[in-house]
Scaffold this motif. Structure first.
Motif, PDB file in Angstrom:
ATOM      1  N   LEU A  39       0.828  -1.206   0.000  1.00  0.00           N
ATOM      2  CA  LEU A  39       0.000   0.000   0.000  1.00  0.00           C
ATOM      3  C   LEU A  39       0.861   1.254   0.000  1.00  0.00           C
ATOM      4  O   LEU A  39       0.484   2.267  -0.599  1.00  0.00           O
ATOM      5  CB  LEU A  39      -0.932  -0.017   1.209  1.00  0.00           C
ATOM      6  CG  LEU A  39      -2.082  -1.040   1.124  1.00  0.00           C
ATOM      7  CD1 LEU A  39      -2.814  -1.141   2.446  1.00  0.00           C
ATOM      8  CD2 LEU A  39      -3.049  -0.656   0.008  1.00  0.00           C
ATOM      9  N   TYR A  40       2.010   1.210   0.672  1.00  0.00           N
ATOM     10  CA  TYR A  40       2.945   2.345   0.584  1.00  0.00           C
ATOM     11  C   TYR A  40       3.343   2.578  -0.871  1.00  0.00           C
ATOM     12  O   TYR A  40       3.358   3.716  -1.364  1.00  0.00           O
ATOM     13  CB  TYR A  40       4.203   2.059   1.415  1.00  0.00           C
ATOM     14  CG  TYR A  40       4.141   2.536   2.840  1.00  0.00           C
ATOM     15  CD1 TYR A  40       4.388   3.863   3.163  1.00  0.00           C
ATOM     16  CD2 TYR A  40       3.851   1.662   3.878  1.00  0.00           C
ATOM     17  CE1 TYR A  40       4.356   4.302   4.475  1.00  0.00           C
ATOM     18  CE2 TYR A  40       3.802   2.087   5.194  1.00  0.00           C
ATOM     19  CZ  TYR A  40       4.053   3.409   5.486  1.00  0.00           C
ATOM     20  OH  TYR A  40       4.005   3.844   6.781  1.00  0.00           O
ATOM     21  N   TRP A  41       3.680   1.481  -1.551  1.00  0.00           N
ATOM     22  CA  TRP A  41       4.127   1.602  -2.948  1.00  0.00           C
ATOM     23  C   TRP A  41       3.008   2.115  -3.842  1.00  0.00           C
ATOM     24  O   TRP A  41       3.216   2.990  -4.681  1.00  0.00           O
ATOM     25  CB  TRP A  41       4.620   0.238  -3.424  1.00  0.00           C
ATOM     26  CG  TRP A  41       5.240   0.275  -4.785  1.00  0.00           C
ATOM     27  CD1 TRP A  41       6.540   0.556  -5.093  1.00  0.00           C
ATOM     28  CD2 TRP A  41       4.577   0.034  -6.032  1.00  0.00           C
ATOM     29  NE1 TRP A  41       6.731   0.500  -6.452  1.00  0.00           N
ATOM     30  CE2 TRP A  41       5.539   0.187  -7.061  1.00  0.00           C
ATOM     31  CE3 TRP A  41       3.280  -0.287  -6.377  1.00  0.00           C
ATOM     32  CZ2 TRP A  41       5.236   0.029  -8.403  1.00  0.00           C
ATOM     33  CZ3 TRP A  41       2.965  -0.451  -7.719  1.00  0.00           C
ATOM     34  CH2 TRP A  41       3.923  -0.296  -8.717  1.00  0.00           C
ATOM     35  N   GLY A  48       1.819  10.250  -5.094  1.00  0.00           N
ATOM     36  CA  GLY A  48       3.140  10.823  -4.918  1.00  0.00           C
ATOM     37  C   GLY A  48       3.615  10.661  -3.479  1.00  0.00           C
ATOM     38  O   GLY A  48       2.899  10.156  -2.605  1.00  0.00           O
ATOM     39  N   PRO A  49       4.849  11.078  -3.180  1.00  0.00           N
ATOM     40  CA  PRO A  49       5.396  10.927  -1.827  1.00  0.00           C
ATOM     41  C   PRO A  49       4.545  11.660  -0.791  1.00  0.00           C
ATOM     42  O   PRO A  49       4.065  12.772  -1.040  1.00  0.00           O
ATOM     43  CB  PRO A  49       6.794  11.551  -1.945  1.00  0.00           C
ATOM     44  CG  PRO A  49       7.120  11.493  -3.409  1.00  0.00           C
ATOM     45  CD  PRO A  49       5.815  11.667  -4.119  1.00  0.00           C
ATOM     46  N   TRP A 290      10.001   0.091   0.185  1.00  0.00           N
ATOM     47  CA  TRP A 290       9.905   0.112  -1.274  1.00  0.00           C
ATOM     48  C   TRP A 290       9.733   1.519  -1.834  1.00  0.00           C
ATOM     49  O   TRP A 290       9.607   1.682  -3.046  1.00  0.00           O
ATOM     50  CB  TRP A 290       8.737  -0.781  -1.730  1.00  0.00           C
ATOM     51  CG  TRP A 290       8.969  -2.229  -1.441  1.00  0.00           C
ATOM     52  CD1 TRP A 290      10.175  -2.856  -1.341  1.00  0.00           C
ATOM     53  CD2 TRP A 290       7.984  -3.235  -1.194  1.00  0.00           C
ATOM     54  NE1 TRP A 290      10.014  -4.185  -1.060  1.00  0.00           N
ATOM     55  CE2 TRP A 290       8.676  -4.458  -0.970  1.00  0.00           C
ATOM     56  CE3 TRP A 290       6.597  -3.240  -1.164  1.00  0.00           C
ATOM     57  CZ2 TRP A 290       8.016  -5.652  -0.702  1.00  0.00           C
ATOM     58  CZ3 TRP A 290       5.930  -4.437  -0.900  1.00  0.00           C
ATOM     59  CH2 TRP A 290       6.636  -5.618  -0.670  1.00  0.00           C
ATOM     60  N   VAL A 291       9.727   2.525  -0.958  1.00  0.00           N
ATOM     61  CA  VAL A 291       9.541   3.906  -1.441  1.00  0.00           C
ATOM     62  C   VAL A 291      10.541   4.858  -0.787  1.00  0.00           C
ATOM     63  O   VAL A 291      10.280   6.050  -0.655  1.00  0.00           O
ATOM     64  CB  VAL A 291       8.094   4.396  -1.177  1.00  0.00           C
ATOM     65  CG1 VAL A 291       7.114   3.668  -2.059  1.00  0.00           C
ATOM     66  CG2 VAL A 291       7.708   4.252   0.291  1.00  0.00           C
ATOM     67  N   GLN A 391      -4.608   6.240   2.247  1.00  0.00           N
ATOM     68  CA  GLN A 391      -4.317   7.669   2.232  1.00  0.00           C
ATOM     69  C   GLN A 391      -5.010   8.364   3.399  1.00  0.00           C
ATOM     70  O   GLN A 391      -4.500   9.344   3.948  1.00  0.00           O
ATOM     71  CB  GLN A 391      -4.788   8.284   0.903  1.00  0.00           C
ATOM     72  CG  GLN A 391      -4.576   9.780   0.767  1.00  0.00           C
ATOM     73  CD  GLN A 391      -3.137  10.157   0.483  1.00  0.00           C
ATOM     74  OE1 GLN A 391      -2.225   9.334   0.585  1.00  0.00           O
ATOM     75  NE2 GLN A 391      -2.911  11.402   0.132  1.00  0.00           N
ATOM     76  N   GLY A 392      -6.178   7.849   3.785  1.00  0.00           N
ATOM     77  CA  GLY A 392      -6.897   8.405   4.922  1.00  0.00           C
ATOM     78  C   GLY A 392      -6.499   7.808   6.261  1.00  0.00           C
ATOM     79  O   GLY A 392      -7.099   8.145   7.288  1.00  0.00           O
ATOM     80  N   GLY A 393      -5.522   6.895   6.262  1.00  0.00           N
ATOM     81  CA  GLY A 393      -5.022   6.353   7.516  1.00  0.00           C
ATOM     82  C   GLY A 393      -5.599   5.011   7.911  1.00  0.00           C
ATOM     83  O   GLY A 393      -5.336   4.539   9.023  1.00  0.00           O
TER      84      GLY A 393
END
Length: 712
Positions: A39-41, A48-49, A290-291, A391-393
Motif C-alpha cells: 500500500l505504501y508503494w 506521490g510521496p 519500497w519507497v 491515504q486516509g489512515g
C-alpha cells in the motif's frame, strides 16, 4: 434429488470464495506486513510521496558521517564526545525544545578515569531531566537491560530512562512501535513503562499516556490506533527529507558561535530525537522500504558549516533507514494524530469474503477469457479503494483480499469444469449431432435432459433436394458418393445455420431445414429466402460441388411459411426434435413443383408476404399440390443481380402481364405473351403449354387460373 444447474452454480459461487478466503485468512498474519508495504508503494504511484506535517513536530539531530569527519569530533573516540554533545543539548534546551530523546546508549564513561571531564555534560543532563525535557535510552533484553552509565542516569534521573526497543514482524521488518514495555518496578514486580517514542511525545505534549478500561491508549485526547494491542503502526512520511535532520557537527559549531537564534527558530516547541544516521550502523527495514528516497536531499537550513555534499551518492536509494527515523515517525504520528489504523478481524474477514464473492460472480458469469479481464478490473478497483483508505489512515486487508480473489479464479473454474461443465459436456456430446445448438443450450441452462412434447409455432420450412442425383451417382462407389454428399451437405448446412436456421434432418439426398425454432428470429421467412439464395450462389461459385465423373447434380429448393408442430416427438426411448405438419408437406411439394416450371427456387404466397418485400419475388402461378385441397400462390425469389438487371426487369413485367391474361381467361393473349419469353424463361415455356391447350375454350365460371399438380 438432482439440483438444477442454476442452483448448483449458486452453491459453487458460494463455496469457492469461502474456501479461498479460509486459505488466505489462515495465512493472513504473514500477509499483513507485505500488504502494508504494498500500500505504501501504491500510494506513492497514485498520490506521490507523502509529506510530513508542516511544520514538522519532530526533528532529528544526526550523528552522521560528517560529524565523524569534522573537528573536533574527527579522530576523537566517541567516548570523549560527552562534553560536546552536552553543548548541543544545552543549546537546544535554551532554544525551547519541548522534549529530547537520546537514541544512544553509553554504558560506560571516561568520568571514572578522568574525574570532572564530563561535568558540564552531567549538568546538562541534570537540567534536562529536572525540567522533564530529556529522556535517555536503554535497550530491553530478555535478561538484563542494557542501561546508560549510572552517572548519566543519576544526573538525568532514573525516571527519565526509556526503552528504545522496536518489535520486528515475522518477516524481519519494523512496522510497529510498542507503546509500553514490561519492566521490573522498584518493588521487583513487573510494570508497564512507555517506550521512547511515546515518552518523548508525551513530554512534548505535556500529557501522560492513559489507558482505558477496554485497553485503549490515549495521549492528549488522541485515541491511538492499535492501542488495544499495545503497538502503534507507523505512518511514514515518504517525501525526501520529510523529517528535518540536522548534523551534530553543524549544531556544535553553531552553539560554539553563540547563535542562539538559530536554535530558537528551529527547535522551539519541537520533539527532538538524537541518534546515529550512518550508512552501516543501526539501519532497519521498515514498512516504507519500497519507497525510500536518496539521502541528503531537502536538508534543512544550516547554521555554521556547509553541507559536505560529497558524502551522498546522487540518486542512490536503500531499502533500510536509520532506526532513529522510526522513532521520529512514531512521535510525529502521535503529535499530529495521523497514525495508521488496521481494520479489525471481523471487518477484514468480511472484506476478504466480499472480494472473493465478487470474483466468483465474475468468474462463473462468463467465459474464462472475459472473466480474467473482469477479474483484472475488479482487482484494479479494489486497489483504488485500498489506496484511498490508506491515504486516509486506514489499512484494509489489501493483499489478503486480492489473493483470495485470484485464488477463486482457478478454484471456481476447476470446480466448474469438474462438477458443472461435466454435465454440459455430457449433454452437448450426446445431442450435438441430433439437436440444434440453441436447444442444447436450453437443456444445459435448465440442467434437464430433453423430454417428449411439442408446440405449434409459425415457421418457415426449407426443403432442398438434389436434381439429377441418379445420373451423377451412376457407377460411383458408395464411399465416393458419400464423400461427395457429405461435402455438399456440409456447405448447405453451414449456410442454413449462418442464416439462423437449423437442419431438422437429411432425407436421402434432401435437406429439411427450419427457420423460427427453437428460438424465434425477427423474420424467419426473410432468413429462409436469404439462405436459399445463398445455397444457390454456393452452387454457382463452386463448380465442384455435386460434381462426379458421371455428371453434376444441382439442387432445387421449396419454402413454405405457416403453422407447424415442432418439438421432441417419438417414444420415451427414442425421439427426435423435429417438425411436422401441412407447412412441411407444402415445402416438399413446392420443391418438386420446380420441375414443372423449370425453376430452382419456389416459395409460397405466405412466405412472400411474411418476407415483406414483394419486389424480391416474381409471381409464377397458383397451384394445387398433391394432398392439399387449398390452392397456393407460388413465387420465385430473385437475387440482387436479377433485381438490378434492366432486361430482366422488363421480362418480369411481360411475364406478369401474360400471367394476368391467363388468370382472366384470355388464353390467346396469354399464350402470345408467354411465347415471346420462352427463349429466356423456363417458367414462361411451362405456362405457354397450358395456355395453348386452352386457346378457343371458354373459361369456367369459377376460373382462377389454378394449376393442379399431379406429381409430388
Amino acid at each position: 434429488m438432482r439440483l438444477p444447474r442454476r442452483v448448483r452454480l449458486v452453491l459453487l459461487g458460494a463455496v469457492a470464495p469461502v474456501v479461498a478466503s479460509f486459505l488466505v485468512l489462515a495465512a493472513s498474519p504473514s500477509l499483513q506486513g507485505p500488504s502494508i508495504d504494498s500500500l505504501y508503494w501504491l500510494r506513492e504511484r497514485l498520490h506521490g510521496p507523502r509529506p510530513a506535517p508542516d511544520p514538522s513536530p519532530v526533528v532529528v539531530v544526526g550523528i552522521d558521517e560528517e560529524t565523524y569527519r569534522r573537528p573536533p569530533f574527527a579522530g576523537t573516540p566517541q567516548a570523549l564526545w560527552g562534553p560536546r554533545l552536552g553543548t548541543v543539548l544545552g543549546a537546544m534546551l535554551d532554544g525551547g525544545a519541548a522534549a529530547i530523546g537520546l537514541d544512544l546508549v553509553h554504558p560506560t564513561s571516561v568520568e571514572t578515569l578522568i574525574p570532572g571531564f564530563e561535568r558540564d555534560y552531567l549538568l546538562t543532563l541534570r537540567r534536562g531531566g529536572k525540567e522533564g525535557r530529556l529522556v535517555l535510552a536503554k535497550v530491553q533484553h530478555q535478561s538484563d537491560p542494557l542501561m546508560p552509565y549510572r552517572g548519566y542516569m543519576i544526573a538525568a534521573g532514573v525516571n527519565n530512562v526509556r526503552s528504545v526497543n522496536l518489535v520486528e514482524d515475522p518477516d524481519g521488518v519494523l512496522r510497529r512501535v510498542p507503546l509500553t514495555l514490561t519492566v521490573a518496578g522498584p518493588d521487583g514486580k513487573p510494570k508497564a513503562e512507555p517506550g521512547m517514542a511515546v515518552e518523548v511525545a508525551s513530554r512534548a505534549l505535556k500529557a501522560p499516556l492513559e489507558r482505558g478500561a477496554d485497553g485503549s491508549a490515549t495521549l492528549a485526547g488522541y485515541r491511538i490506533p492499535g492501542g488495544e494491542g499495545n503497538r502503534l503502526l507507523v505512518n511514514h512520511a515518504t517525501a525526501a527529507g520529510a523529517i528535518p535532520t540536522y548534523s551534530l557537527a553543524d549544531l556544535y559549531a553553531c552553539a560554539e558561535a553563540g547563535k542562539t537564534d538559530f536554535f530558537a527558530s528551529h527547535f522551539k516547541g519541537k520533539a527532538v530525537m538524537v541518534g546515529t544516521v550512518l550508512d552501516v550502523e543501526d539501519r532497519k527495514l521498515s514498512s516504507n522500504r519500497w519507497v525510500t528516497k536518496p539521502e541528503g536531499m531537502n536538508l534543512p537550513e544550516r547554521c555554521a558549516l556547509p553541507v559536505m555534499s560529497e558524502l551522498y551518492v546522487a540518486g542512490r536509494t536503500r531499502d533500510s533507514i536509520p532506526g532513529v527515523y522510526i522513532h521520529a515517525a512514531a512521535i510525529s504520528n502521535l503529535m499530529a494524530h495521523d497514525a495508521l489504523a488496521e481494520t479489525g478481524r471481523p471487518a477484514a474477514v468480511a472484506l476478504v469474503l466480499l472480494l472473493a464473492g465478487l470474483a466468483a460472480v465474475v468468474t462463473l458469469a462468463t467465459r474464462p477469457p472475459v472473466a480474467a479481464f473482469g477479474l483484472l478490473l475488479l482487482l484494479a478497483g479494489w486497489s483504488g479503494v485500498a489506496v484511498e483508505a490508506f491515504q486516509g489512515g486506514l489499512v484494509l486487508p489489501y493483499l489478503q483480499a486480492a489473493l483470495a480473489a485470484l485464488l477463486v479464479f482457478p478454484l471456481a473454474l476447476g470446480l466448474r469444469f469438474a462438477v458443472l461443465d461435466r454435465d454440459q459436456r455430457h449433454i452437448r456430446n450426446a445431442f450435438k449431432l441430433y439437436l440444434p445448438g440453441s436447444l442444447i443450450d436450453d437443456m444445459i441452462a435448465s440442467g434437464q435432459s430433453p423430454s417428449l412434447g411439442g408446440e405449434e409455432r409459425d415457421l418457415s420450412i426449407l426443403f432442398c433436394d438434389i436434381a439429377g442425383f441418379t445420373k451423377m451417382s451412376e457407377g460411383m462407389e458408395p464411399e465416393a458418393l458419400v464423400a461427395v454428399l457429405n461435402r455438399y451437405f456440409t456447405v448447405m448446412t453451414d449456410i442454413i445455420e449462418a442464416h439462423g436456421g437449423f437442419v431438422d434432418k437429411y432425407i436421402g439426398d434432401a435437406v429439411l431445414a427450419v427457420f423460427g425454432a427453437p428460438y424465434a428470429i425477427d423474420n424467419h421467412a426473410r432468413a429462409a429466402v436469404a439462405a436459399a439464395l445463398a445455397m444457390r450462389q454456393a452452387m454457382a461459385d463452386d463448380p465442384t460441388l455435386l460434381a462426379t465423373a458421371s455428371g453434376r447434380g444441382s439442387n432445387r429448393i421449396g419454402i413454405a411459411t405457416g403453422p407447424a408442430l415442432i418439438g421432441n416427438i417419438g417414444s420415451p426411448r427414442r425421439f427426435n426434435y423435429t417438425v411436422m405438419g401441412d407447412t412441411v408437406n407444402l415445402a416438399s411439394r413446392l420443391e418438386g413443383a420446380n420441375k414443372y416450371y423449370n425453376t430452382v427456387l419456389m416459395v409460397s404466397g405466405e412466405t412472400m408476404r411474411h418476407h415483406g418485400d414483394p419486389e424480391a419475388f416474381r409471381a409464377l402461378d397458383i397451384v394445387q399440390v398433391v394432398g392439399r385441397s387449398e390452392p397456393v400462390e407460388v413465387f420465385e425469389p430473385l437475387s440482387d443481380a436479377r433485381r438490378a438487371d434492366p432486361e430482366e426487369r422488363a421480362q418480369r413485367a411481360a411475364y406478369a402481364t401474360a400471367l394476368d391474361h391467363w388468370r382472366a381467361g384470355r388464353f390467346e393473349a396469354a399464350a402470345a405473351g408467354f411465347r415471346a419469353l420462352v427463349a429466356a424463361d423456363g417458367a414462361a415455356l411451362a405456362m405457354l403449354h397450358k395456355a395453348e391447350k386452352r386457346i378457343g375454350l371458354t373459361p369456367e365460371p369459377d376460373w382462377a387460373g389454378v394449376t393442379a399438380l399431379t406429381d409430388k
